[in-house]
Write a protein that holds these residues in place. Structure first.
Motif, PDB file in Angstrom:
ATOM      1  N   PRO B  90      63.737 -28.109  33.107  1.00 46.93           N
ATOM      2  CA  PRO B  90      64.975 -27.765  32.396  1.00 46.93           C
ATOM      3  C   PRO B  90      64.694 -27.571  30.905  1.00 46.93           C
ATOM      4  O   PRO B  90      63.904 -28.299  30.315  1.00 46.93           O
ATOM      5  N   LEU B  91      65.318 -26.571  30.339  1.00 47.81           N
ATOM      6  CA  LEU B  91      65.201 -26.343  28.904  1.00 47.81           C
ATOM      7  C   LEU B  91      66.220 -27.262  28.242  1.00 47.81           C
ATOM      8  O   LEU B  91      67.395 -27.266  28.606  1.00 47.81           O
ATOM      9  N   ALA B  92      65.723 -28.046  27.277  1.00 52.35           N
ATOM     10  CA  ALA B  92      66.650 -28.994  26.659  1.00 52.35           C
ATOM     11  C   ALA B  92      66.871 -28.624  25.204  1.00 52.35           C
ATOM     12  O   ALA B  92      65.999 -28.085  24.541  1.00 52.35           O
ATOM     13  N   MET B  93      68.054 -28.895  24.755  1.00 48.99           N
ATOM     14  CA  MET B  93      68.336 -28.670  23.359  1.00 48.99           C
ATOM     15  C   MET B  93      69.069 -29.887  22.846  1.00 48.99           C
ATOM     16  O   MET B  93      69.805 -30.535  23.566  1.00 48.99           O
ATOM     17  N   SER B  94      68.827 -30.206  21.622  1.00 46.80           N
ATOM     18  CA  SER B  94      69.455 -31.381  21.067  1.00 46.80           C
ATOM     19  C   SER B  94      69.823 -31.052  19.628  1.00 46.80           C
ATOM     20  O   SER B  94      69.557 -29.958  19.129  1.00 46.80           O
TER      21      SER B  94
END
Ligand SMILES: Nc1ncnc2c1ncn2[C@@H]1O[C@H](COP(=O)(O)OP(=O)(O)O)[C@@H](O)[C@H]1O
Ligand SMILES: [Mg+2]
Lengths: 250, 391
Positions: B90-94
């Motif tokens: 999964p591509l995660a962004m924060s």
């Protein structure tokens, strides 16, 4: 330039009958041409003289299809009643047969002497090469061989008028109209110009109609017509005193 | 050379106003559209440079991080069901607060200290990668050294365009969400006009206690397959098995959809449409008046051509040709100006993208504006009355 001549010397190139032209100024009409009969022949330098405001320019405009007269007819070359033609056909008639020289030179500032002349020739349908050849010949004939690529800003008044003459003559016109061609020039340049007009008549057989109020030019004319207040006063045939063949420097 | 072209070149000063008007109209539209395309490209870049052969998004989404977000984590094993899939991440962004740290030199004068300014605090977006070698979440243009560096705990990388905004340099320490991190890498080509972006590893984030790894929902799924050339086929097969629960895209397909989706936004169309209308009005008005003036300046010369039998139609053609050349010079000036502005913009981390198709469309529009101005100024040719030359 090719020495093609038109018609026979002495043939009528243009004949006008009963030309009337009125202008409206405010509420009144002024009649500038009051029933003028006029003709001009191939090979003649016909001089139209008269005081300022006598209707000379208006006469030329009516003869050349630039300003429609209120009455009268103009027969020019093989056209019966020029003013019956559509304006497009009148344009075509001028393109094919007429040259104009004005008091002003009306040269495009951006164009060289050669381009001024070729521009008109191209509208006559000449190819680029032919137009250039013919334009060069015309400019050489008026003594501008060395100035072919100069723009108007680099030319003197006399030279500019000679470019304008070359532009008119390059088409090899059968009728050449000149309206006060020398009045913006000094005496010397005026002589050069009238000599060129003389030559157009003698060598190319054009009917040259030159309007002027400069009495010094009279000596070059085959015929002098005096006009005053919209009427022709007298019409004299004469032998030109100055010999253009000897006088022309080139 | 034609009369029109010769006149334009010789009297270029007279036509400057028209050329400048066209150039500015062009600049207005090009720069506006270019900025939006640039913004779009910033998002698309992340797609284009990802290592994923296939990307799975929720149905209806065409961008990595907008539109319907997140899918159930249980989709990951479903996708592994496809025999050719080798990796799904999964591509995660924060996001969080980033603050630079000032080196306090006790010998520094008060003036120097003042010049250094107060520490800067910025809200940043965080892109998360997996630092395991060959990970599908590592963009293709990241060097091995960069990934190596990010593999160390509490490290971040920053796009070079964000360095001044964040007030940090390579090697500096900074505070992210209250914990100290080190800038170990500078990346290039990921400017973000909205918000500075930093990159960190999933492990660093986990150590900070900020990961969403336990969340039942995940972001876009990045998928590597055995033979990247078969991406289209695999994507189609994943879609066939999805029953509409998610949608698999090939990388190229998604990049295109992403760029296109941007211009379906109403507000963009209104802004750009407004610029086009404004540019056209300004362009036509000024070019028209300039051409009128230029024709009037040569009206006697035109009249003498009329006397010599040149038709009105031919004069009109001269004017239209002149308009065409003015338009063409305007296009060149517009592109040059826009290029200058885009240089200036890129020095400030604003990307103005100028694809050839945009240049062609705007260039064509400018020529049309010039030609319309030419048509409008044809009326003035009526003043070229050869009889007026006879006085
Ligand atoms: N377009 C015009 N409208 C009104 N009056 C005109 C116009 N053109 C010429 N005129 C008048 O007609 C008269 C003759 O003009 P013109 O033929 O130019 O004389 P010339 O060339 O002999 O000096 C002048 O009184 C002039 O004012
Ligand atoms: Mg006169």
């Amino acid at each position: 330039m090719t020495t093609a001549t038109h018609g026979k010397h002495g043939d009528f190139a243009i004949e006008a009958k009963g030309l009337v032209k009125r202008f409206k100024t405010g509420r009144t009409h002024i009649e500038v041409l009051k029933g003028v009969d006029f003709d001009a022949r191939h090979g003649d330098l016909t001089m139209v003289m008269g005081p300022s405001g006598s209707g000379k320019s208006t006469l030329i405009a009516a003869l050349s299809g630039l300003l429609k007269p209120d009455a009268g007819r103009v027969d020019a070359l093989d056209v019966d009643n020029l003013w019956k033609l559509s304006s497009g056909r009148i344009d075509k008639f001028r393109l094919d047969h007429c040259g104009f020289i004005f008091q002003g030179f009306n040269l495009f500032p951006a164009l060289s002497a050669l381009q001024q002349v070729t521009t008109v020739l191209k509208y006559q349908g000449l190819s680029g090469d032919n137009a250039r050849r013919q334009a060069t010949a015309a400019l050489e004939e008026v003594g501008l061989g060395p100035r072919l690529h100069q723009r108007p800003s680099a030319l003197s008044g006399g030279e500019k008028q000679r470019v304008a003459i070359a532009r008119a003559l390059a088409k090899n016109p059968q009728i050449l109209f000149a309206d006060e061609p020398t009045s913006a020039l000094d005496g010397e340049n005026g002589q050069v110009v009238i000599r060129l007009l003389r030559r157009a008549a003698t060598e190319h057989g054009a009917a040259v109609i030159c309007v002027t109020h400069d009495p010094r030019l009279e000596a070059w004319a085959d015929r002098v017509i005096h006009i005053e207040d919209g009427r022709i006063l007298d019409d004299q045939r004469r032998t030109p005193e100055a010999n253009p063949m000897l006088a022309s420097a080139h | 050379m034609s009369l029109a072209l010769a006149t334009l070149l010789y009297e270029w000063r007279r036509y400057m106003a028209a050329v400048m008007a066209l150039a500015l109209s062009g600049l207005l539209v090009l720069a506006m559209t270019g900025v939006f395309i640039g913004i779009g490209k910033g998002f698309t870049a992340a797609i284009e440079r990802s290592s994923a052969d296939v990307i799975v998004l929720p149905p209806g989404a065409t961008a990595l991080f907008s539109g319907p977000m997140g899918m159930p984590r249980r989709y990951i094993p479903l996708i592994y069901n496809h025999p050719e899939v080798v990796q799904v991440r999964p591509l995660a962004m924060s996001g969080g607060m980033f603050q630079n740290i000032r080196n306090i030199d006790p010998t520094m004068s008060a003036a120097d200290r003042a010049r250094q300014g107060a520490p800067r605090q910025r809200n940043v977006m965080v892109n998360v990668i997996d630092t395991a070698p060959g990970s599908v979440t590592i963009p293709v243009d990241y060097s091995d050294e960069l990934v190596e560096a990010l593999r160390q705990p509490f490290t971040v990388a920053v796009d070079e365009s964000a360095l001044p905004t964040l007030g940090v340099q390579l090697g500096d320490r900074a505070i992210y969400n209250g914990q100290t991190v080190t800038v170990v890498g500078v990346i290039r080509g990921y400017p973000n006009m909205m918000q500075p972006t930093i990159v960190t590893s999933r492990d660093t984030l986990r150590m900070m206690g900020q990961t969403s790894d336990s969340s039942p929902r995940v972001g876009p799924l990045m998928i590597a397959i055995e033979d990247p050339a078969r991406a289209e086929i695999v994507a189609a097969q994943i879609n066939a098995a999805s029953r509409g629960a998610y949608r698999a895209w090939t990388r190229v397909e998604l990049a295109e959809a992403n760029a296109g989706a941007m211009f379906e936004e109403g507000i963009l169309v209104i802004i750009i449409g407004g610029c086009v209308v404004l540019g056209a009005i300004i362009g036509v008005a000024i070019t028209w008046q300039t051409l009128r003036g230029a024709i009037m300046a040569n009206i006697k010369e035109f009249a003498s051509l009329r006397a010599l039998g040149v038709s009105m139609g031919s004069l009109r053609r001269i004017v239209l040709e002149l308009s065409f050349w003015v338009g063409l010079v305007g296009v060149v000036a517009a592109i040059f100006l826009t290029w200058l502005v885009s240089l200036l913009a890129s020095a400030n981390a604003v990307i103005i993208a100028l694809p050839i198709s945009l240049l062609l469309i705007v260039g064509g529009g400018l020529v049309i504006i010039a030609m319309v101005s030419g048509l409008l100024s044809l009326g003035i040719l009526k003043n070229s009355q050869p009889a007026d030359l006879l006085r």
